[in-house]
Scaffold this motif. Sequence first.
Motif, short mmCIF file in Angstrom:
data_model
loop_
_atom_site.label_atom_id
_atom_site.label_comp_id
_atom_site.label_asym_id
_atom_site.label_seq_id
_atom_site.Cartn_x
_atom_site.Cartn_y
_atom_site.Cartn_z
N SER A 121 -2.62 1.01 9.55
CA SER A 121 -3.33 2.12 10.18
C SER A 121 -4.54 2.50 9.32
N THR A 122 -5.41 3.32 9.88
CA THR A 122 -6.58 3.80 9.13
C THR A 122 -6.15 4.57 7.90
N ALA A 123 -5.11 5.40 8.02
CA ALA A 123 -4.62 6.18 6.88
C ALA A 123 -4.08 5.26 5.78
N GLU A 124 -3.39 4.20 6.17
CA GLU A 124 -2.84 3.28 5.19
C GLU A 124 -3.96 2.53 4.46
N ILE A 125 -4.97 2.11 5.18
CA ILE A 125 -6.10 1.42 4.56
C ILE A 125 -6.83 2.35 3.61
N GLU A 126 -7.02 3.60 4.01
CA GLU A 126 -7.69 4.56 3.14
C GLU A 126 -6.86 4.82 1.88
N ALA A 127 -5.54 4.86 2.02
CA ALA A 127 -4.68 5.05 0.85
C ALA A 127 -4.80 3.87 -0.10
N LEU A 128 -4.83 2.66 0.46
CA LEU A 128 -5.00 1.46 -0.37
C LEU A 128 -6.35 1.50 -1.08
N GLU A 129 -7.38 1.90 -0.37
CA GLU A 129 -8.71 1.96 -0.96
C GLU A 129 -8.76 2.98 -2.11
N LYS A 154 -15.34 -6.90 -11.57
CA LYS A 154 -14.92 -6.93 -10.18
C LYS A 154 -14.06 -5.71 -9.87
N LEU A 155 -13.67 -5.59 -8.60
CA LEU A 155 -12.85 -4.48 -8.13
C LEU A 155 -11.61 -5.00 -7.43
N ALA A 156 -10.51 -4.25 -7.52
CA ALA A 156 -9.29 -4.62 -6.80
C ALA A 156 -8.38 -3.40 -6.69
N PRO A 157 -7.58 -3.31 -5.62
CA PRO A 157 -6.61 -2.22 -5.48
C PRO A 157 -5.31 -2.56 -6.20
N ALA A 158 -4.40 -1.60 -6.22
CA ALA A 158 -3.08 -1.83 -6.79
C ALA A 158 -2.35 -2.92 -6.01
N THR A 159 -1.52 -3.67 -6.71
CA THR A 159 -0.72 -4.70 -6.06
C THR A 159 0.65 -4.13 -5.69
N PRO A 160 1.37 -4.79 -4.79
CA PRO A 160 2.67 -4.24 -4.34
C PRO A 160 3.68 -4.00 -5.45
N PHE A 161 3.56 -4.68 -6.59
CA PHE A 161 4.53 -4.50 -7.66
C PHE A 161 4.11 -3.47 -8.70
N ASP A 162 2.95 -2.84 -8.54
CA ASP A 162 2.51 -1.82 -9.48
C ASP A 162 3.09 -0.47 -9.11
N LYS A 181 -7.68 -11.63 -16.78
CA LYS A 181 -8.43 -10.39 -16.60
C LYS A 181 -8.27 -9.46 -17.79
N LEU A 182 -9.26 -8.58 -17.93
CA LEU A 182 -9.21 -7.45 -18.84
C LEU A 182 -9.18 -6.19 -17.99
N GLY A 183 -8.25 -5.27 -18.28
CA GLY A 183 -8.20 -4.03 -17.54
C GLY A 183 -7.76 -4.20 -16.11
N GLY A 184 -7.83 -3.12 -15.34
CA GLY A 184 -7.37 -3.16 -13.96
C GLY A 184 -5.85 -3.09 -13.88
N TYR A 185 -5.32 -3.52 -12.75
CA TYR A 185 -3.87 -3.49 -12.54
C TYR A 185 -3.22 -4.76 -13.10
N PRO A 186 -2.03 -4.63 -13.69
CA PRO A 186 -1.38 -5.82 -14.26
C PRO A 186 -1.04 -6.89 -13.24
N GLY A 187 -0.63 -6.49 -12.03
CA GLY A 187 -0.24 -7.48 -11.04
C GLY A 187 1.01 -8.24 -11.47
N PHE A 188 2.06 -7.50 -11.81
CA PHE A 188 3.31 -8.14 -12.25
C PHE A 188 3.90 -8.99 -11.15
#
Length: 289
Positions: free
Chosen positions: A23-31, A163-171, A219-226
């Motif tokens: 949904s739009t709300a879910e995409i905005e939350a991810l962003e 670069k840019l990236a959102p949180a991954t599902p395991f974060d 990578k340096l910084g950002g989300y670990p992406g476990f």
Amino acid sequence: MTYKLENLGTGSALRQRLEEDLSTAEIEALESTIQPFIEIDVAPSQSSQAPTVGQSRLGGFPDLPVGFEYPRLKGKPAVLLAQINFAEVPSLEEFPETGLLQFYLADQPLQEFDYRFDLHQQNDAAALFFPAPLDDFIPQTHNRTQSNNPFIPTHHRLQFERKLAPATPFDTEFADLTIALEDFEFFGENYETALGELADSDDKNLITALNLLGGGGHKLGGYPGFLQGDPRQDIFPTTDWDPDEPFELLLRLISTRDVNVAGFHLYFLIKRSDLLRRDFSKVVFYFDR
């Protein structure tokens, strides 16, 4: 700063694909979780090309100040995993602008590394930071004739890109999103479905996006992406766990064709306050696959 999916550099194709499942709300939350990091590109060096003093590299030998004793772990010369010269790295908030940061591992098979994650007992890995200038640094070698842990037999050159990236599902940040979006009961499931569809795409922009959404590579910084869940609260000792200041990603390296780390993902984590003080003595080493 607030980012949009289009800021990831993958065009509008990513938003169009995610809108099929979210949904739009879910995409905005991810962003809302999108943050910058430094992508590290590894290029194998020719054996005849000696690195310059202070040059960023993966593997090989470090550069150290004159008179500085070569680092040892568990009684043996340590293995240089990476040397990062921040003068070569694009600016990243809270990270140094200059100076040399080195990551070391004990000379032993990775399967034998300490898995206790106790800040006061870890002795299989270490990080050293040397502020600029680097005028008195010299290339190092030691007399180790054979290594039990030749992750990277020779040095590799490094290049860096912001670069840019959102949180991954395991974060943990993604889990917080799921709780915040309790009205969207299947957010996590829908997002995993969307990622699966991205994996089946032959669109280069969507393949690039999938890599970013999955945590990326070196990578340096950002989300670990476990790979197998976020260990920072469940595995790290409770005496060192602070929900208001969790360990954040400092460096992540993964196994690739050119980087032999025995199929593992390697993580060096640090608290933000220590990073701001440029205190790398309490960096935590973690690995999974």
